[in-house]
Enzyme design. Structure first.
Site, PDB file in Angstrom:
ATOM      1  N   ASN A   1       0.835  -1.209   0.000  1.00 17.09           N
ATOM      2  CA  ASN A   1       0.000   0.000   0.000  1.00 17.09           C
ATOM      3  C   ASN A   1       0.867   1.256   0.000  1.00 17.09           C
ATOM      4  O   ASN A   1       0.387   2.341   0.301  1.00 17.09           O
ATOM      5  CB  ASN A   1      -0.887   0.018   1.248  1.00 17.09           C
TER       6      ASN A   1
ATOM      7  N   HIS B   1     -13.194  -2.400   7.039  1.00 16.67           N
ATOM      8  CA  HIS B   1     -12.000  -3.078   7.534  1.00 16.67           C
ATOM      9  C   HIS B   1     -12.246  -3.748   8.897  1.00 16.67           C
ATOM     10  O   HIS B   1     -13.033  -3.260   9.714  1.00 16.67           O
ATOM     11  CB  HIS B   1     -10.891  -2.035   7.665  1.00 16.67           C
TER      12      HIS B   1
ATOM     13  N   GLU C   1     -15.675   3.477   4.805  1.00 17.51           N
ATOM     14  CA  GLU C   1     -14.366   3.807   4.251  1.00 17.51           C
ATOM     15  C   GLU C   1     -14.585   4.650   3.010  1.00 17.51           C
ATOM     16  O   GLU C   1     -15.619   4.509   2.354  1.00 17.51           O
ATOM     17  CB  GLU C   1     -13.632   2.514   3.828  1.00 17.51           C
TER      18      GLU C   1
ATOM     19  N   SER D   1     -10.697  -1.285   0.943  1.00 23.93           N
ATOM     20  CA  SER D   1      -9.324  -1.793   0.901  1.00 23.93           C
ATOM     21  C   SER D   1      -9.128  -3.006  -0.001  1.00 23.93           C
ATOM     22  O   SER D   1      -8.042  -3.212  -0.523  1.00 23.93           O
ATOM     23  CB  SER D   1      -8.851  -2.125   2.309  1.00 23.93           C
TER      24      SER D   1
ATOM     25  N   ASP E   1     -13.071   6.327   7.237  1.00 23.82           N
ATOM     26  CA  ASP E   1     -11.698   5.824   7.240  1.00 23.82           C
ATOM     27  C   ASP E   1     -11.112   6.028   5.841  1.00 23.82           C
ATOM     28  O   ASP E   1     -11.567   5.425   4.877  1.00 23.82           O
ATOM     29  CB  ASP E   1     -11.732   4.331   7.618  1.00 23.82           C
TER      30      ASP E   1
ATOM     31  N   HIS F   1      -7.000   4.238   2.462  1.00 21.99           N
ATOM     32  CA  HIS F   1      -6.503   4.047   1.099  1.00 21.99           C
ATOM     33  C   HIS F   1      -6.721   5.269   0.215  1.00 21.99           C
ATOM     34  O   HIS F   1      -6.655   5.177  -1.002  1.00 21.99           O
ATOM     35  CB  HIS F   1      -7.134   2.802   0.476  1.00 21.99           C
TER      36      HIS F   1
ATOM     37  N   LYS G   1       0.305   3.745   4.847  1.00 16.66           N
ATOM     38  CA  LYS G   1       0.052   3.427   3.442  1.00 16.66           C
ATOM     39  C   LYS G   1       0.717   4.482   2.571  1.00 16.66           C
ATOM     40  O   LYS G   1       1.949   4.535   2.550  1.00 16.66           O
ATOM     41  CB  LYS G   1      -1.444   3.246   3.251  1.00 16.66           C
TER      42      LYS G   1
HETATM   43  C1  LIG Z   1      -4.767  -0.829   6.814  1.00 21.75           C
HETATM   44  C2  LIG Z   1      -6.088  -0.369   7.235  1.00 21.75           C
HETATM   45  C3  LIG Z   1      -6.336  -0.017   8.555  1.00 21.75           C
HETATM   46  C4  LIG Z   1      -5.353  -0.289   9.672  1.00 21.75           C
HETATM   47  O1  LIG Z   1      -4.310   0.586   9.656  1.00 21.75           O
HETATM   48  P1  LIG Z   1      -2.909   0.124  10.260  1.00 21.75           P
HETATM   49  O2  LIG Z   1      -2.177   1.390  10.434  1.00 21.75           O
HETATM   50  O3  LIG Z   1      -2.303  -0.801   9.266  1.00 21.75           O
HETATM   51  O4  LIG Z   1      -3.198  -0.567  11.555  1.00 21.75           O
HETATM   52  C5  LIG Z   1      -7.549   0.556   8.860  1.00 21.75           C
HETATM   53  N1  LIG Z   1      -8.496   0.726   7.914  1.00 21.75           N
HETATM   54  C6  LIG Z   1      -8.303   0.352   6.642  1.00 21.75           C
HETATM   55  C7  LIG Z   1      -9.383   0.565   5.647  1.00 21.75           C
HETATM   56  C8  LIG Z   1      -7.098  -0.209   6.270  1.00 21.75           C
HETATM   57  O5  LIG Z   1      -6.919  -0.614   5.012  1.00 21.75           O
END
Ligand SMILES: *Cc1c(COP(=O)(O)O)cnc(C)c1O
Length: 399
Positions: A48, A134, A187, A191, A216, A219, A250
């Site tokens: 990512n 997620h 989100e 993801s 969230d 991405h 990411k």
């Molecule tokens: C990767 C991810 C997370 C978690 O983040 P980390 O910093 O890896 O713990 C949370 N939400 C989504 C949508 C993700 O892809």
């Protein structure tokens, strides 16, 4: 010990039988477009690290400087032993970057979600999540104790029905509390599918129903919007989202998670988010890497990298017989379905020097196994051609 091992061996055998067994693959190189596994160099289409910042000199220099000035350890939680300057610089940089009143960084996105949702909601509240959010959001939704409702992926009608229902169960006359809270969680870019949530419509709905919204942007941070803040910026709805979440691991190239929003939210989280309060602060190196990542994304180089990423995505899509995508995304899922076939496809790609993960349950639903291709700004046209050639037989077999 013997019965303990026997029990776990039995459980592992069951996982193997379902073609769901996973193991770690050791990489003997930095994360980059080329990674070294088992002595073999592979083209990396799995990470990512969309803008190629995980091994970027500017970030590495910032980390070295921070380690020299502040050492390697954080000592304790930020509330216990004092809160180191690099962590403050990161929070301030996040707030400026995301254009919010304040921000708070956590040691990962996972714990940012856990701490925030569990601080905001309790058993009298309602949490409403998209079916495909997620795992950290699902786990937080369960742990917080609120009534949990799930709407089908991106289904606005179902979301509205749930919000109407939540209105009707709120306000039990006996309670002193004025109103039970309803939090919608989604989100912006999903993801494992790379598609987008209809954020404008969701914002309209939650406003109409008086619910809160948490988005969230794991991405999307660094990739969308004029200032690369995310999809909420691109759609002009950022200031109507109560809780903006993202990760630092990411596109930003380092590690950690964050929450941005009004000052009140951040002050409240410092007081109530258990994963913030009861956990050692991210080390100076992690904070400095993230701050440098944000500065990079904000710079002209950040804009160039972002544009390069979208050029590469378009180029790869052009080389493959894929149905056109509704919204641009660096995540290109190739749905295989069967778990063992997805593993076979990933192995076949590795034989052709391309590292693409086969994603299986529980990361995606059973029977929805897939290859998850991620493209980055740092790939070159030759890399994309190599991958497209390697993917051709798999994609053709599907259609
Ligand atoms: C990767 C991810 C997370 C978690 O983040 P980390 O910093 O890896 O713990 C949370 N939400 C989504 C949508 C993700 O892809």
């Amino acid at each position: 010990m013997d019965s303990f091992n026997a029990e776990l061996n039995q459980r592992l055998a069951a996982i193997r039988e379902d073609n769901l067994y996973r193991e770690l693959r050791r990489v003997d190189s930095p994360q980059s477009t080329r990674i070294r596994i088992d002595g073999k160099e592979l083209l990396n289409f799995s990470s990512n690290d969309y803008l190629g910042l995980a091994n970027e000199p500017a970030l590495k220099e910032a980390v070295v400087k921070a380690v020299e000035m502040f050492g390697v350890g954080a000592g304790a939680s930020r509330l216990i032993c004092g809160s180191l300057a690099p962590n403050h610089e990161l929070d301030e940089a996040l707030a400026v970057f995301k254009n919010t009143e304040a921000a708070l960084s956590f040691s990962s996105g996972y714990v940012a979600a856990m701490g925030t949702i569990c601080a905001l909601l309790g058993k009298d509240d309602v949490i409403v999540i998209d079916k495909l959010v997620h795992a950290c959001l699902v786990d937080a939704a369960r742990l917080c104790g609120a009534k949990l409702r799930v709407f089908s992926h991106n289904d606005l009608n179902e979301l509205e029905d749930i919000l109407k229902w939540a209105d009707s169960v709120g306000n039990p006359a006996s309670q002193v509390q004025s109103r039970n809270q309803v939090l919608v969680v989604t989100e912006s870019v999903f993801s494992m599918d790379g598609d987008h949530a209809p954020l404008r419509e969701i914002v309209e709905l939650k406003n109409k129903r008086g619910a809160w919204l948490m988005v969230d942007e794991a991405h999307a941070t660094g990739l969308y919007g004029a200032n690369r803040r995310g999809v909420a910026e691109e759609l002009g709805v950022a200031n109507q989202i109560e809780v903006q979440m993202g990760t630092l691991g990411k596109a930003l190239g380092g590690s950690g998670g964050f929450i941005c929003g009004p000052r009140t939210l951040i002050d409240f989280l410092v007081n109530r988010a258990r994963s913030f309060i009861f956990s050692t602060a991210p080390v100076p190196a992690a904070a400095a890497a993230a701050t440098a990542g944000i500065r990079f994304v904000q710079s002209q180089s950040g804009e160039q990298r972002r544009n390069m990423l979208w050029e590469h995505v378009a180029e790869l899509r052009g080389l493959l017989p894929l149905s056109p995508s509704q919204s641009p995304s660096a995540i290109i899922p190739i749905i295989i379905g069967d778990e063992s076939k997805a593993v076979e496809a990933a192995t076949a790609l590795r034989d052709k020097h391309c590292f693409v993960p086969g994603i299986r349950y529980p990361t995606v639903a059973l029977g929805k196994a897939r290859l998850r291709v991620t493209v980055t700004a740092s790939h070159n046209p030759g890399d994309l051609k190599t991958l497209a050639d390697a993917l051709q037989p798999i994609v053709n077999r599907k259609s």
